[in-house]
Design a protein around this motif. Structure first.
Motif, PDB file in Angstrom:
ATOM      1  N   LEU A  59      54.475  19.982 -64.969  1.00  0.00           N
ATOM      2  CA  LEU A  59      53.396  19.316 -66.130  1.00  0.00           C
ATOM      3  C   LEU A  59      53.084  17.763 -65.336  1.00  0.00           C
ATOM      4  O   LEU A  59      53.941  16.914 -64.886  1.00  0.00           O
ATOM      5  N   ALA A  60      51.687  17.613 -65.267  1.00  0.00           N
ATOM      6  CA  ALA A  60      51.232  16.350 -64.555  1.00  0.00           C
ATOM      7  C   ALA A  60      49.892  16.188 -65.626  1.00  0.00           C
ATOM      8  O   ALA A  60      49.050  17.162 -66.053  1.00  0.00           O
TER       9      ALA A  60
ATOM     10  N   SER B  77      51.042  28.823 -69.768  1.00  0.00           N
ATOM     11  CA  SER B  77      50.629  27.267 -69.426  1.00  0.00           C
ATOM     12  C   SER B  77      50.424  26.426 -70.675  1.00  0.00           C
ATOM     13  O   SER B  77      50.304  27.021 -71.678  1.00  0.00           O
ATOM     14  N   ILE B  78      50.801  25.153 -70.707  1.00  0.00           N
ATOM     15  CA  ILE B  78      50.768  24.324 -71.823  1.00  0.00           C
ATOM     16  C   ILE B  78      49.883  23.037 -71.386  1.00  0.00           C
ATOM     17  O   ILE B  78      49.988  22.745 -70.313  1.00  0.00           O
ATOM     18  N   GLY B  79      49.091  22.894 -72.411  1.00  0.00           N
ATOM     19  CA  GLY B  79      48.038  21.657 -72.022  1.00  0.00           C
ATOM     20  C   GLY B  79      47.707  20.801 -73.017  1.00  0.00           C
ATOM     21  O   GLY B  79      47.767  21.580 -74.160  1.00  0.00           O
TER      22      GLY B  79
ATOM     23  N   ASP C 176      50.916  17.362 -78.007  1.00  0.00           N
ATOM     24  CA  ASP C 176      51.827  16.624 -77.134  1.00  0.00           C
ATOM     25  C   ASP C 176      52.327  17.601 -76.349  1.00  0.00           C
ATOM     26  O   ASP C 176      53.268  18.399 -76.364  1.00  0.00           O
ATOM     27  N   ALA C 177      51.769  17.627 -74.886  1.00  0.00           N
ATOM     28  CA  ALA C 177      52.154  18.503 -73.833  1.00  0.00           C
ATOM     29  C   ALA C 177      53.527  18.184 -73.596  1.00  0.00           C
ATOM     30  O   ALA C 177      54.386  19.171 -72.993  1.00  0.00           O
ATOM     31  N   ASP C 178      54.170  16.975 -73.376  1.00  0.00           N
ATOM     32  CA  ASP C 178      55.314  16.568 -73.007  1.00  0.00           C
ATOM     33  C   ASP C 178      56.540  16.986 -73.859  1.00  0.00           C
ATOM     34  O   ASP C 178      57.509  17.656 -73.557  1.00  0.00           O
TER      35      ASP C 178
ATOM     36  N   SER D  44      59.039  20.195 -72.934  1.00  0.00           N
ATOM     37  CA  SER D  44      60.546  19.715 -73.111  1.00  0.00           C
ATOM     38  C   SER D  44      61.195  20.761 -73.781  1.00  0.00           C
ATOM     39  O   SER D  44      62.292  21.339 -73.267  1.00  0.00           O
ATOM     40  N   ARG D  45      60.591  21.373 -74.749  1.00  0.00           N
ATOM     41  CA  ARG D  45      61.154  22.189 -75.959  1.00  0.00           C
ATOM     42  C   ARG D  45      61.279  23.793 -74.896  1.00  0.00           C
ATOM     43  O   ARG D  45      62.173  24.213 -75.218  1.00  0.00           O
TER      44      ARG D  45
END
Length: 134
Positions: free
Chosen positions: A102-103, A123-125, A83-85, A89-90
């Motif tokens: 984030l997109a 990076s987060i994905g 869960d990237a969102d 957020s964290r």
């Protein structure tokens, strides 16, 4: 441990602060923390982030010619999540700086980039859909 493990050098005597940040920002599990003999710096820390190893320490200029360790240019640590969102957020809530929002990306991931307070880029994905057929 297997494979390649990132080992971060944290400048300014802030490695203990970095361990605490990664625990808040990326839900890291602390596996070990070893102070240096000077009682101020951190000789070594071992974390687990999303099931992968991450190691870090304070900078020790006396062991590499007296100058500060080079800045972490050209390196990004990718955090693959479900869960990237939520992960985004964290991290942002803990104080990470957004460098690429984030997109949904053309390759099918929900993806963005951050910089932590110690200058390291992340990076987060997470997969979000089928990639564009361009």
């Amino acid at each position: 441990m297997n494979g390649v493990t990132p080992y971060l050098t944290i400048g300014g005597g802030r490695a203990n602060e970095a361990v605490d940040f990664y625990k808040r920002a990326f839900d890291a599990e602390e596996l070990g923390r070893h102070p240096a003999d000077d009682g101020k710096r951190l000789m070594h820390a071992h974390l687990s982030v999303n099931g992968a190893d991450l190691m870090l320490s304070d900078d020790f200029p006396e062991f590499h010619g007296g100058g500060a360790a080079p800045a972490p240019a050209g390196v990004k640590i990718h955090l693959a999540v479900e869960d990237a969102d939520q992960a985004w957020s964290r991290a942002v809530g803990a104080g990470a700086e957004v460098t690429m929002p984030l997109a949904d990306q053309f390759w099918g991931d929900r993806y963005g980039q951050l910089k932590d307070p110690f200058g390291h880029r992340w990076s987060i994905g997470a997969p979000s859909r089928e990639p564009d057929q361009g």
